[in-house]
Motif scaffolding. Structure first.
Motif, PDB file in Angstrom:
ATOM      1  N   PRO A 138       0.808  -1.224   0.000  1.00  0.00           N
ATOM      2  CA  PRO A 138       0.000   0.000   0.000  1.00  0.00           C
ATOM      3  C   PRO A 138       0.839   1.270   0.000  1.00  0.00           C
ATOM      4  O   PRO A 138       0.448   2.278  -0.589  1.00  0.00           O
ATOM      5  CB  PRO A 138      -0.838  -0.122   1.275  1.00  0.00           C
ATOM      6  CG  PRO A 138      -0.905  -1.589   1.540  1.00  0.00           C
ATOM      7  CD  PRO A 138       0.436  -2.117   1.121  1.00  0.00           C
ATOM      8  N   LEU A 139       2.013   1.227   0.641  1.00  0.00           N
ATOM      9  CA  LEU A 139       2.873   2.410   0.650  1.00  0.00           C
ATOM     10  C   LEU A 139       3.494   2.627  -0.724  1.00  0.00           C
ATOM     11  O   LEU A 139       3.615   3.768  -1.189  1.00  0.00           O
ATOM     12  CB  LEU A 139       3.954   2.279   1.720  1.00  0.00           C
ATOM     13  CG  LEU A 139       4.924   3.459   1.843  1.00  0.00           C
ATOM     14  CD1 LEU A 139       4.189   4.783   2.005  1.00  0.00           C
ATOM     15  CD2 LEU A 139       5.896   3.241   2.999  1.00  0.00           C
ATOM     16  N   LEU A 140       3.897   1.566  -1.388  1.00  0.00           N
ATOM     17  CA  LEU A 140       4.394   1.720  -2.757  1.00  0.00           C
ATOM     18  C   LEU A 140       3.334   2.365  -3.644  1.00  0.00           C
ATOM     19  O   LEU A 140       3.637   3.246  -4.468  1.00  0.00           O
ATOM     20  CB  LEU A 140       4.790   0.358  -3.330  1.00  0.00           C
ATOM     21  CG  LEU A 140       6.081  -0.277  -2.786  1.00  0.00           C
ATOM     22  CD1 LEU A 140       6.203  -1.712  -3.276  1.00  0.00           C
ATOM     23  CD2 LEU A 140       7.299   0.533  -3.201  1.00  0.00           C
ATOM     24  N   ASP A 141       2.071   1.964  -3.447  1.00  0.00           N
ATOM     25  CA  ASP A 141       0.987   2.555  -4.228  1.00  0.00           C
ATOM     26  C   ASP A 141       0.806   4.030  -3.872  1.00  0.00           C
ATOM     27  O   ASP A 141       0.612   4.871  -4.763  1.00  0.00           O
ATOM     28  CB  ASP A 141      -0.304   1.777  -3.972  1.00  0.00           C
ATOM     29  CG  ASP A 141      -1.460   2.308  -4.791  1.00  0.00           C
ATOM     30  OD1 ASP A 141      -1.447   2.117  -6.021  1.00  0.00           O
ATOM     31  OD2 ASP A 141      -2.364   2.937  -4.204  1.00  0.00           O
ATOM     32  N   ALA A 142       0.868   4.347  -2.588  1.00  0.00           N
ATOM     33  CA  ALA A 142       0.690   5.741  -2.166  1.00  0.00           C
ATOM     34  C   ALA A 142       1.812   6.633  -2.674  1.00  0.00           C
ATOM     35  O   ALA A 142       1.598   7.823  -2.976  1.00  0.00           O
ATOM     36  CB  ALA A 142       0.605   5.808  -0.642  1.00  0.00           C
ATOM     37  N   LEU A 143       3.008   6.102  -2.784  1.00  0.00           N
ATOM     38  CA  LEU A 143       4.123   6.899  -3.290  1.00  0.00           C
ATOM     39  C   LEU A 143       3.937   7.271  -4.760  1.00  0.00           C
ATOM     40  O   LEU A 143       4.499   8.270  -5.226  1.00  0.00           O
ATOM     41  CB  LEU A 143       5.445   6.148  -3.088  1.00  0.00           C
ATOM     42  CG  LEU A 143       5.940   6.080  -1.637  1.00  0.00           C
ATOM     43  CD1 LEU A 143       7.098   5.104  -1.510  1.00  0.00           C
ATOM     44  CD2 LEU A 143       6.358   7.462  -1.138  1.00  0.00           C
ATOM     45  N   ALA A 144       3.161   6.486  -5.477  1.00  0.00           N
ATOM     46  CA  ALA A 144       2.874   6.844  -6.873  1.00  0.00           C
ATOM     47  C   ALA A 144       2.104   8.163  -6.953  1.00  0.00           C
ATOM     48  O   ALA A 144       2.227   8.901  -7.940  1.00  0.00           O
ATOM     49  CB  ALA A 144       2.077   5.728  -7.545  1.00  0.00           C
TER      50      ALA A 144
END
Length: 551
Positions: free
Chosen positions: A39-45
């Motif tokens: 989820p954090l990788l997605d939020a960093l997008a």
């Protein structure tokens, strides 16, 4: 058919973390992706226009890049790794951040809260593992407190003596809705020196005939480096720098006397021992800077040592100084600039002359002369070029013969970690694409992070790698020759064709086996991603030192 308006997507814990990085001034984050923090990788997008996510090939490299980024930018570096193996791989960068007093956040995925304590897949107790290395280990368990906790992590990394903070991310919390807002860490006014202490220091300086100013410690600003030069000139002080902190002072300045650390000038060490006032600004007086704690003794300290440091625990830790001042370098330099001027040109010239003689290139009997390689780099590249290195005997040539002329031009681990220079150079090239970045590495040192050549290609970075290849772990080989002559064990290496390896990743690469061939190779390599493989005689083990052939 009547359409219904879509429901707004709830902000998650991961979104608040990403926004926290933005508010803290983070511009680059270094990661090896893992399913434990998807989820954090997605939020960093969502914040990729403000935080560049750099994908690395090993977690040790990601952590080292974050540490190097912090040294360059003055803000905490950020690395993201997955749980278990990812976290343990990243431990080396965390240790370097601790020993180098570098502010850094290591964000680690974790098993879900419902699995903790069961020895779940890749579960690690990070408070136990990193509790003695990190300044703090924070676990984000309450979704509505994540903004508060992230700001606290950044503040902890920067407060007092800077250092690393571990933020643990349970994977069943990252996707949960959060009512929290991201919070920017508050700026903290650094401690200034006490007026009475500065008055006492003024009296000591007035009486001193052979004072020495020693500079070190973390997070020097450009204005601090300029102020240090004015202080040295105004107060008539020769200047030495602590271990791997040479960029705190212009190494060509007429007041500069050299570096205290491994391979220091013996004549300089004797001069420091003869000084009647050693004013230490910023440095913590650790093993390498004090020659295994032999440079200072208790009697010298109580009579002649003045120690100014951001870390109150460093004051009086090993020796009891004549005067201890808890302060950061900036305000301390402001106070020192106001003291009455003094003239000690004879003493200054004597010590700076030692440095000029020490940095004249030494000779070798055979093969490429590493001293001339470093001298060529130092003379032909711009003054703001950033030099990076890990650990090994090759660094003795770099530290001795390269003159740092500008602040934030040295990335080197005071922790003595091998494998640091390659990732540090990649981070530097990404953060400062307008500047020349040089990584000087030994063959053993380079191969500990050679996989990051893929990161160079993927990210479009343009560092120059200079690989000094002597086919051995040179430092250990040198110690073997001293302690166990004629019995080398475990130190010989089989290496690849380094130039071919670099070319396979799309870099320009050349091999040099004669000293005169290095300068033209440098001209062809500078300004683009490149590698120069320098073949060195294994018997030329250190500047002015040669192994006995056949041992």
């Amino acid at each position: 058919m009547v359409s219904t308006p879509s429901q707004p997507v709830a902000r998650t814990v991961a979104n608040v973390i990403a926004e926290s990085l933005v508010l803290a001034g983070v511009r680059h984050a270094f990661a090896v992706p893992g399913e434990s923090y998807l989820p954090l990788l997605d939020a960093l997008a969502d914040v990729q226009d403000r935080v560049r996510l750099v994908t690395c090939r090993h977690e040790a490299a990601a952590a080292n890049m974050a540490e190097a980024a912090a040294k360059l930018g003055g803000r905490p570096g950020v690395a993201l790794v997955t749980r278990g193996p990812g976290a343990t791989h990243a431990a080396i960068g965390l240790h370097t951040a601790q020993q180098d007093s570098t502010p850094m956040l290591l964000l680690i995925g974790q098993v879900g809260q419902d699995m903790l304590g069961r020895e779940a897949f890749q579960e690690v107790d990070y408070a136990q593992m990193f509790g003695k290395v990190a300044k703090r280990v924070i676990t984000l368990t309450e979704p509505d407190r994540v903004g508060e906790q992230m700001a606290s992590a950044f503040s902890a990394a920067l407060s007092g003596r800077p250092g690393p903070v571990v933020v643990v991310l349970p994977d069943d919390r990252l996707g949960k809705p959060s009512a929290a807002s991201a919070v920017a860490p508050a700026p903290t006014a650094p401690p200034a020196p006490d007026a009475a202490a500065i008055a006492a220091l003024a009296g000591l300086l007035d009486k001193a005939e052979r004072p020495v100013l020693m500079l070190g410690g973390p997070l020097w600003r450009e204005e601090d480096v300029s102020a240090a030069a004015r202080v040295a000139e105004r107060l008539g002080l020769p200047v030495v720098t602590s271990w791997r902190r040479k960029d705190r002072f212009d190494n060509a300045h007429p007041h500069y006397a050299g570096e205290l650390g491994l391979g220091a000038n013996p004549a300089l060490l004797e001069a420091v021992k003869r000084s009647d006032l050693l004013l230490v600004l910023g440095a913590r007086l650790t093993e390498n800077a004090t020659q295994g704690y032999s440079l200072i003794d208790p009697a010298f300290a109580t009579r002649h040592l003045v120690h100014i440091c951001i870390d109150p625990e460093a004051l009086g830790r090993t020796w009891q100084p004549r005067l201890a001042i808890h302060a950061v370098v900036g305000p301390a330099l402001v106070a020192l600039e106001k003291l009455p001027p003094r003239e000690r040109s004879e003493w200054v010239d004597q010590l700076s002359g030692l440095h000029r003689a020490w940095t004249e290139p030494t000779q070798v009997r055979s093969g490429v002369n590493p001293a001339m390689v470093i001298r060529t780099l130092s003379e032909r590249l711009p003054a703001d070029s950033i030099f990076c290195n890990g650990a090994g005997n090759f660094a003795a040539w770099l530290h001795r013969f390269h003159l740092h002329r500008a602040p934030r031009t040295q990335l080197a681990p005071t922790s003595g970690a091998m494998g640091y220079g390659v990732p540090a150079g990649i981070a530097a090239a990404l953060i400062h694409p307008e500047r020349q970045v040089v990584v000087v590495a030994g063959d053993g040192d380079f191969l500990m992070a050679a996989g990051e050549l893929a990161t160079v290609a993927h990210e479009g970075a343009t560092p120059l790698f200079v690989v000094m290849d002597n086919g051995q772990y040179g430092t250990i080989r040198m110690h073997q020759a001293r302690d166990y002559p004629g019995r080398p064990s475990g130190t010989r290496l089989t290496n690849p064709d380094f130039a071919a390896l670099a070319r396979s990743f799309g870099l320009h690469a050349e091999t040099v086996s004669e000293t005169d061939a290095f300068a033209p190779a440098l001209e062809r390599a500078r300004g683009r991603a490149s590698l120069i493989h320098v073949v060195v005689d294994p018997d030329e083990i250190a500047p002015g030192r040669r192994l006995l052939t056949g041992q």
